[in-house]
Design an enzyme around this catalytic site. Structure first.
Site, PDB file in Angstrom:
ATOM      1  N   ARG A  10       0.819  -1.224   0.000  1.00  0.00           N
ATOM      2  CA  ARG A  10       0.000   0.000   0.000  1.00  0.00           C
ATOM      3  C   ARG A  10       0.846   1.264   0.000  1.00  0.00           C
ATOM      4  NH1 ARG A  10      -2.209  -3.966  -0.529  1.00  0.00           N
ATOM      5  NH2 ARG A  10      -4.276  -4.641   0.153  1.00  0.00           N
ATOM      6  N   LYS A  84      13.074   1.378  28.660  1.00  0.00           N
ATOM      7  CA  LYS A  84      12.182   1.663  27.535  1.00  0.00           C
ATOM      8  C   LYS A  84      12.806   1.287  26.186  1.00  0.00           C
ATOM      9  CE  LYS A  84       9.539   5.311  29.764  1.00  0.00           C
ATOM     10  NZ  LYS A  84       9.150   6.732  29.739  1.00  0.00           N
ATOM     11  N   ASP A 128      11.968  15.118  25.894  1.00  0.00           N
ATOM     12  CA  ASP A 128      11.003  15.924  26.633  1.00  0.00           C
ATOM     13  C   ASP A 128      11.675  17.110  27.315  1.00  0.00           C
ATOM     14  OD1 ASP A 128      12.486  14.734  28.575  1.00  0.00           O
ATOM     15  OD2 ASP A 128      10.828  13.739  29.588  1.00  0.00           O
ATOM     16  N   PHE A 130      14.583  20.706  26.888  1.00  0.00           N
ATOM     17  CA  PHE A 130      15.340  21.634  26.042  1.00  0.00           C
ATOM     18  C   PHE A 130      16.808  21.258  25.945  1.00  0.00           C
ATOM     19  CE2 PHE A 130      11.717  24.273  27.399  1.00  0.00           C
ATOM     20  CZ  PHE A 130      11.252  24.655  26.152  1.00  0.00           C
ATOM     21  N   GLU A 131      17.370  20.839  27.076  1.00  0.00           N
ATOM     22  CA  GLU A 131      18.784  20.481  27.143  1.00  0.00           C
ATOM     23  C   GLU A 131      19.154  19.476  26.033  1.00  0.00           C
ATOM     24  OE1 GLU A 131      20.279  21.735  30.102  1.00  0.00           O
ATOM     25  OE2 GLU A 131      22.252  21.217  29.306  1.00  0.00           O
ATOM     26  N   CYS A 186       4.955  18.318  30.971  1.00  0.00           N
ATOM     27  CA  CYS A 186       3.936  17.267  31.092  1.00  0.00           C
ATOM     28  C   CYS A 186       3.580  17.044  32.557  1.00  0.00           C
ATOM     29  CB  CYS A 186       4.435  15.975  30.481  1.00  0.00           C
ATOM     30  SG  CYS A 186       4.771  16.136  28.744  1.00  0.00           S
ATOM     31  N   CYS A 243      23.674  33.524  14.652  1.00  0.00           N
ATOM     32  CA  CYS A 243      23.404  32.372  15.528  1.00  0.00           C
ATOM     33  C   CYS A 243      24.730  31.851  16.070  1.00  0.00           C
ATOM     34  CB  CYS A 243      22.691  31.281  14.742  1.00  0.00           C
ATOM     35  SG  CYS A 243      22.572  29.728  15.634  1.00  0.00           S
ATOM     36  N   CYS A 246      25.100  27.921  14.337  1.00  0.00           N
ATOM     37  CA  CYS A 246      25.322  27.668  12.912  1.00  0.00           C
ATOM     38  C   CYS A 246      26.058  28.792  12.195  1.00  0.00           C
ATOM     39  CB  CYS A 246      24.027  27.255  12.209  1.00  0.00           C
ATOM     40  SG  CYS A 246      22.778  28.508  12.095  1.00  0.00           S
TER      41      CYS A 246
HETATM   42 ZN   LIG Z   1      21.461  28.531  13.995  1.00  0.00          ZN
END
Ligand SMILES: [Zn+2]
Length: 341
Positions: A10, A84, A128, A130-131, A186, A243, A246
């Protein structure tokens, strides 16, 4: 025995996939970081779609309150106290035995992130916090590796695709890490399983687009609130400033000096203690020692020790999850007392 052609029939019918796209997915390898609510749906989607090789990275153990939304787990996994990553890998092997699944029971950290995210075509975010996302971003910017970001809380979530060198990176979008306690988690806001499934499914779509080289020229940030029936596409542009990651190559999260550390885990009521150094812990000997002072459970991956009001889960790499402590200092004290420093 039916052939793999039958399995993907499919999907191969889709003009976006076809036999060529299917073959590209079979040859691809993906790291999924975090194997909780987002990660299980992502890993399930990628394995069923026929992505050839999956590395599942997770630091946690299956618990009863995970079953509300973490689709690869069941009550037997809870009873066996399986990590997990291991429980997910076992389930996926029964779903699609052609997919190579490598479970990694570890906390992604500056010390191991480059190694754990090495050799894959794509990284998908099931974390879950930011780090971990800033760390994934640093590794992916450094190695020009695409990654798909996703986050959910309450009834809403966001996702976007980051192609270092082509699109703004995660740090371009979110220059400063929000201060602890300033964003809902959460733990404080709850989470609707269905909202997670929607964001995770969008992440799977983005992953398939990357792996078959059909990624949008300028991937938007997709915001969905499933309860409010709200869907928004937000174009992502680089801000005016440069930034640090980057543009200037400053990978602050990857180069952070890591000593022993303690973090509170979202939704677990637990503190994670990561000792400095690389020492492995002889779990059998530790279990013998702890049996004299409390109740001990052990399997091939971990040791769990209970002595009221604490529950301490120790992994072979020395990392531990401490429950029942009121704060970081108390958790550290419990670790030092029972596991050692
Ligand atoms: Zn960047």
């Amino acid at each position: 025995m039916q052939t793999q052609t039958d399995r993907y029939a499919r999907q191969v019918l889709l003009p976006q996939i076809g036999p060529q796209g299917q073959e590209r997915m079979r040859a691809a390898s993906v790291a999924v970081v975090g194997c909780g609510a987002l990660g299980t749906v992502i890993a399930d989607g990628l394995a069923r779609a026929g992505v050839g090789s999956l590395r599942l990275i997770d630091r946690d153990v299956v618990e009863l309150h995970n079953l509300q939304r973490q689709v690869l787990f069941d009550e037997e996994d809870v009873a066996a106290s399986l990590p997990k990553a291991v429980a997910a890998a076992r389930k996926l092997a029964r779903i699609n035995s052609d997919v190579r699944v490598e479970p990694v029971v570890a906390d992604l950290s500056p010390r191991n992130a480059e190694r754990l995210l090495d050799g894959v075509d794509l990284v998908v975010d099931g974390t879950d916090n930011f780090e971990a996302r800033y760390l994934i971003n640093d590794v992916c910017v450094k190695h020009r590796r695409p990654w798909v970001h996703g986050a959910v809380v309450g009834t809403y979530g966001v996702t976007t695709t980051i192609l270092p060198g082509r699109t703004p990176c995660y740090r371009c979008i979110l220059l400063r890490k929000p201060a602890p306690g300033t964003t809902p988690t959460c733990d404080t806001a709850g989470v609707l399983g269905a909202a997670v499934n929607v964001i995770a499914s969008l992440e799977v779509v983005q992953a398939i687009k990357v792996l078959t080289d059909q990624v949008d020229p300028t991937p938007p940030l997709i915001f969905v609130d499933v309860w409010a029936n709200q869907w928004e596409m937000v174009p992502i542009r680089k801000g005016d400033g440069r930034c640090p990651a980057c543009d200037e190559g400053r990978l602050d999260f990857l180069t952070a000096r890591e000593t022993g550390r303690v973090v509170e885990l979202c939704g677990e009521g637990a503190f994670q203690i990561t000792p400095s150094g690389d020492g492995r812990i002889p779990l059998v000997q530790l279990a013998d020692r702890l049996r004299r002072v409390g109740e001990v459970f052990q399997n091939e991956y971990l040791l769990r020790f209970r002595t009221a009001p604490y529950e301490v889960t120790v992994f072979a790499d020395g990392r531990a999850l401490v429950k029942g402590a009121a704060d970081e200092a108390e958790a550290k004290g419990v670790y030092a007392k029972y596991v050692g420093t």
